[in-house]
Scaffold this motif. Structure first.
Motif, short mmCIF file in Angstrom:
data_model
loop_
_atom_site.label_atom_id
_atom_site.label_comp_id
_atom_site.label_asym_id
_atom_site.label_seq_id
_atom_site.Cartn_x
_atom_site.Cartn_y
_atom_site.Cartn_z
N MET A 37 0.85 -1.19 0.00
CA MET A 37 0.00 0.00 0.00
C MET A 37 0.89 1.24 0.00
O MET A 37 1.89 1.30 0.67
N SER A 38 0.47 2.23 -0.74
CA SER A 38 1.19 3.48 -0.83
C SER A 38 1.21 4.19 0.53
O SER A 38 0.27 4.09 1.31
N HIS A 39 2.28 4.92 0.75
CA HIS A 39 2.39 5.73 1.97
C HIS A 39 1.33 6.83 1.99
O HIS A 39 0.98 7.33 3.05
N HIS A 40 0.81 7.19 0.84
CA HIS A 40 -0.15 8.29 0.74
C HIS A 40 -1.57 7.78 0.53
O HIS A 40 -2.32 8.30 -0.28
N GLN A 41 -1.91 6.75 1.28
CA GLN A 41 -3.25 6.18 1.26
C GLN A 41 -3.68 5.85 2.68
O GLN A 41 -2.85 5.54 3.52
N VAL A 42 -4.97 5.92 2.90
CA VAL A 42 -5.56 5.49 4.16
C VAL A 42 -6.66 4.49 3.80
O VAL A 42 -7.56 4.82 3.02
N SER A 43 -6.58 3.28 4.33
CA SER A 43 -7.56 2.24 4.03
C SER A 43 -8.07 1.59 5.30
O SER A 43 -7.33 1.45 6.28
N ARG A 44 -9.32 1.17 5.24
CA ARG A 44 -9.92 0.38 6.29
C ARG A 44 -10.83 -0.65 5.61
O ARG A 44 -11.33 -0.41 4.52
N SER A 45 -11.07 -1.76 6.29
CA SER A 45 -11.91 -2.82 5.73
C SER A 45 -12.93 -3.30 6.74
O SER A 45 -12.75 -3.14 7.95
N ILE A 46 -13.98 -3.93 6.22
CA ILE A 46 -15.02 -4.53 7.05
C ILE A 46 -15.60 -5.71 6.27
O ILE A 46 -15.60 -5.71 5.03
N VAL A 47 -16.08 -6.70 6.98
CA VAL A 47 -16.77 -7.83 6.36
C VAL A 47 -18.27 -7.56 6.47
O VAL A 47 -18.79 -7.28 7.55
N ILE A 48 -18.94 -7.66 5.32
CA ILE A 48 -20.38 -7.46 5.27
C ILE A 48 -21.03 -8.78 4.86
O ILE A 48 -20.58 -9.43 3.92
N GLU A 49 -22.09 -9.14 5.56
CA GLU A 49 -22.79 -10.39 5.31
C GLU A 49 -23.78 -10.21 4.17
O GLU A 49 -24.99 -10.15 4.37
N ALA A 50 -23.21 -10.10 2.96
CA ALA A 50 -24.01 -9.94 1.74
C ALA A 50 -23.10 -10.19 0.55
O ALA A 50 -21.88 -10.02 0.65
N PRO A 51 -23.69 -10.55 -0.58
CA PRO A 51 -22.88 -10.73 -1.79
C PRO A 51 -22.33 -9.39 -2.28
O PRO A 51 -22.94 -8.34 -2.09
N ALA A 52 -21.18 -9.45 -2.93
CA ALA A 52 -20.51 -8.24 -3.42
C ALA A 52 -21.42 -7.43 -4.34
O ALA A 52 -21.42 -6.20 -4.28
N GLU A 53 -22.20 -8.09 -5.17
CA GLU A 53 -23.06 -7.38 -6.12
C GLU A 53 -24.09 -6.52 -5.40
O GLU A 53 -24.40 -5.42 -5.85
N GLN A 54 -24.62 -7.02 -4.29
CA GLN A 54 -25.62 -6.25 -3.53
C GLN A 54 -24.98 -5.00 -2.92
O GLN A 54 -25.57 -3.92 -2.94
N ILE A 55 -23.78 -5.13 -2.39
CA ILE A 55 -23.07 -3.99 -1.81
C ILE A 55 -22.70 -3.00 -2.90
O ILE A 55 -22.85 -1.78 -2.74
N PHE A 56 -22.23 -3.52 -4.02
CA PHE A 56 -21.82 -2.66 -5.13
C PHE A 56 -22.99 -1.84 -5.64
O PHE A 56 -22.81 -0.67 -6.00
N THR A 76 -13.22 -2.83 1.27
CA THR A 76 -12.13 -1.94 1.65
C THR A 76 -12.37 -0.58 1.01
O THR A 76 -12.55 -0.47 -0.20
N GLU A 77 -12.38 0.44 1.86
CA GLU A 77 -12.48 1.82 1.39
C GLU A 77 -11.12 2.46 1.55
O GLU A 77 -10.49 2.34 2.60
N THR A 78 -10.67 3.17 0.51
CA THR A 78 -9.35 3.81 0.52
C THR A 78 -9.47 5.26 0.11
O THR A 78 -10.10 5.58 -0.90
N PHE A 79 -8.86 6.13 0.90
CA PHE A 79 -8.65 7.53 0.52
C PHE A 79 -7.22 7.60 0.01
O PHE A 79 -6.28 7.35 0.74
N ASP A 80 -7.06 7.86 -1.28
CA ASP A 80 -5.75 7.85 -1.94
C ASP A 80 -5.40 9.28 -2.35
O ASP A 80 -6.01 9.84 -3.24
N TYR A 81 -4.44 9.85 -1.66
CA TYR A 81 -4.04 11.22 -1.97
C TYR A 81 -2.65 11.28 -2.61
O TYR A 81 -2.00 12.31 -2.63
N SER A 82 -2.23 10.18 -3.21
CA SER A 82 -0.93 10.14 -3.88
C SER A 82 -0.95 10.86 -5.23
O SER A 82 0.10 11.12 -5.81
#
Length: 150
Positions: free
Chosen positions: A1-20, A104-110
């Protein structure tokens, strides 16, 4: 991961398509935004796609409007948007064998003035916002409401 990024993750009990589907709908962004800055949609499509633009009503102290452009898009798996500041908000969805999805949500300021972002405290502020956004998204997808009180 780049030094100029902030990321966090979570597990959601749903298929990826539903979240997307939630992430690709700009009208739903205010429902799960944990920063408190996303207030509503000014313009844009019902569903985002690569190159799509969407305008949001925002508030950080004072109200303002922000136009975003989708710069990465893989249906059901990845969506990234940026605005005039050049930093990016990236959402990556990784389906798991048990039917859940790692989000995973990432704020990328690179891509922009990294020193300026650091001086104004944007990485830490955005890390806190992501830490509030992900549980809201989880509740919205799993329970139908982002409000912890239901």
């Amino acid at each position: 991961m780049s030094h100029h990024q902030v990321s966090r993750s979570i597990v959601i009990e749903a298929p990826a398509e539903q979240i997307f589907d939630v992430l690709a709908s700009p009208r739903r962004h205010p429902l799960f935004d944990g920063s408190g800055s996303v207030r509503g949609v000014v313009a844009g499509p019902e569903r985002l796609s690569l190159g799509a633009t969407f305008g949001m009503e925002m508030r950080m102290g004072l109200p303002y409007r922000m136009t975003n452009r989708v710069v990465e898009f893989e249906d059901g798996r990845l969506i990234t948007w940026r605005h005039m500041g050049a930093h990016r908000w990236r959402w990556e969805l990784e389906p798991r064998s048990d039917g859940t999805t790692l989000v995973t949500e990432t704020f990328d300021y690179s891509y922009s003035g990294t020193l300026l972002y650091q001086l104004v405290g944007a990485p830490a502020r955005n890390a806190r916002a992501i830490e509030q956004t992900l549980p809201r998204l989880k509740r919205l997808v799993e329970e139908g409401t982002a409000d912890p009180e239901g």
